[in-house]
Scaffold this motif. Sequence first.
Motif, PDB file in Angstrom:
ATOM      1  N   ALA A  66      -6.132  43.898  -9.100  1.00 11.43           N
ATOM      2  CA  ALA A  66      -6.153  43.029 -10.275  1.00 11.43           C
ATOM      3  C   ALA A  66      -4.774  42.877 -10.896  1.00 11.43           C
ATOM      4  O   ALA A  66      -4.414  41.788 -11.378  1.00 11.43           O
ATOM      5  CB  ALA A  66      -7.141  43.581 -11.314  1.00 11.43           C
ATOM      6  N   VAL A  67      -3.981  43.955 -10.886  1.00 13.07           N
ATOM      7  CA  VAL A  67      -2.640  43.890 -11.475  1.00 13.07           C
ATOM      8  C   VAL A  67      -1.747  42.949 -10.684  1.00 13.07           C
ATOM      9  O   VAL A  67      -1.015  42.124 -11.246  1.00 13.07           O
ATOM     10  CB  VAL A  67      -2.026  45.298 -11.555  1.00 13.07           C
ATOM     11  N   GLN A  68      -1.779  43.053  -9.371  1.00 11.59           N
ATOM     12  CA  GLN A  68      -0.970  42.169  -8.531  1.00 11.59           C
ATOM     13  C   GLN A  68      -1.403  40.718  -8.678  1.00 11.59           C
ATOM     14  O   GLN A  68      -0.567  39.811  -8.714  1.00 11.59           O
ATOM     15  CB  GLN A  68      -1.075  42.621  -7.074  1.00 11.59           C
ATOM     16  N   PHE A  69      -2.699  40.501  -8.752  1.00 12.55           N
ATOM     17  CA  PHE A  69      -3.220  39.146  -8.946  1.00 12.55           C
ATOM     18  C   PHE A  69      -2.763  38.577 -10.282  1.00 12.55           C
ATOM     19  O   PHE A  69      -2.332  37.419 -10.380  1.00 12.55           O
ATOM     20  CB  PHE A  69      -4.744  39.174  -8.858  1.00 12.55           C
ATOM     21  N   ALA A  70      -2.823  39.389 -11.336  1.00 11.72           N
ATOM     22  CA  ALA A  70      -2.377  38.941 -12.656  1.00 11.72           C
ATOM     23  C   ALA A  70      -0.896  38.600 -12.656  1.00 11.72           C
ATOM     24  O   ALA A  70      -0.476  37.598 -13.246  1.00 11.72           O
ATOM     25  CB  ALA A  70      -2.683  40.013 -13.701  1.00 11.72           C
ATOM     26  N   ASN A  71      -0.081  39.414 -11.993  1.00 15.33           N
ATOM     27  CA  ASN A  71       1.356  39.135 -11.927  1.00 15.33           C
ATOM     28  C   ASN A  71       1.649  37.859 -11.148  1.00 15.33           C
ATOM     29  O   ASN A  71       2.569  37.113 -11.488  1.00 15.33           O
ATOM     30  CB  ASN A  71       2.083  40.322 -11.291  1.00 15.33           C
TER      31      ASN A  71
END
Length: 451
Positions: A394-399
């Motif tokens: 989720a963090v990579q997707f958000a970035n």
Amino acid sequence: MEDFWAVVVWAGRIWLCLIVSLIMIPAMFGFSLGISETYMNILVKILELTLKCMCDVELSENVFLCHLCVCVWVSALIQREDGSMEKELEELRRSRPKPPVGGDFTLSDCFYFTRRGIESIVEDEVTQRFTSEELVSWNLLTRTNNDFQYISLRLTLVYGLGIFVRYCILAPLRITLACIGLTWLVIGTSAVGLLPNWRVKFWLSEWVHVMCYRICARGLSAAIRYHNRENIPQKGGICVANHTTPIDIVILCNDACYAMVGQVHGGLMGVIQRAMVRSCPHVWFERAEMKDRHLVTKRLKDHVNDKTKLPILIFPEGTCINNTSVMMFKKGSFEIGATIYPVAIKYDPKFGDAFWNSSKYSMVNYLLRMMTSWALVCNVWYLPAMHQQEGEDAVQFANRVKSAIAHQGGLVDLQWDGGLKRAKVKDSFKEQQQKQYSHMVVGDDSSSNSD
């Protein structure tokens, strides 16, 4: 005395008739009579004339050039490199060979940390995002140029005329439109909420919402340009956008209808929330529920899984940033697995400062400042829908979504958390930097042996 009140009532009727016929009815049906365009063209010419007047006067010309030189010097004073700590330290160590075994420490490493510290003292990347951005040229608003001094009689007359227009003509007009728009929103959504759950109810609900937001947008003299409307968010998805002001909601809902997510409030805001939820499935949480992360995620999942419901509008930054950058996105809305529709919003500060500094101004004070500004000019870009890739958390997707929004809107992409507006840097971030450097010094072999 009776004649006086009769004249007041007659003038009020004329005022309302002009507002309804020239502004409200065109706004309700999404067309313009050209009044806003004419006003914007006149405003642009006035601002250009102001800049020319400042340059024509010898004294103002020197001051203006000095101001430009100072701005250029300050902006060029700090030239940050995009490289990582490893790359920059390797550049400092290039004249010294690295030992074949173990880590490495060089006294020149101190220069890297010293430079970083001085850069943060002079101009850090975070705190300047929570104050209004600087303008190179004056826009006849003292709120964007507190150091303005007398330059010429002509410029002073233009400034005085601008005060009269903004406070005596535009402000009453905008306050009237805002009150009418909010009143219609409460009455219209409450009336639609009484209808049975048929298709016509949802159509009327969307029409009432968009109509009222368009009236409120006219009340701010908003000039909005939408790009790539083929990518407009669809039902069953989540619309995420950068956040500059609470008016972002009005800007986006002026073109489409969204389901809102937020905490239940009291007072006037609570009345509006209760009226809106009667006609449209908005997602409101109680204060205690907001702390339950699993409950929030479940309700959002239930909403997006229903493809008949409106797309959810979320601002993942969690706070307002000053129209120059995009800060860290909270990962909550990216854990649901729904289709993400990124939207980039960029305001033109030349016509008014849209940024809401919540630590300095209350909501009422901020709205009054906006209603006494020249106009609200912005561009909105709808980006293609994005999905979480395989193996991407989720963090990579958000970035990845954040980077796309920043690139499209011409904003600076920052990894810092917007919560630093009111909180200190977490100890975990400091420890991460320390571990990164100690890994370079100690090396893999030593660290593994110590374990």
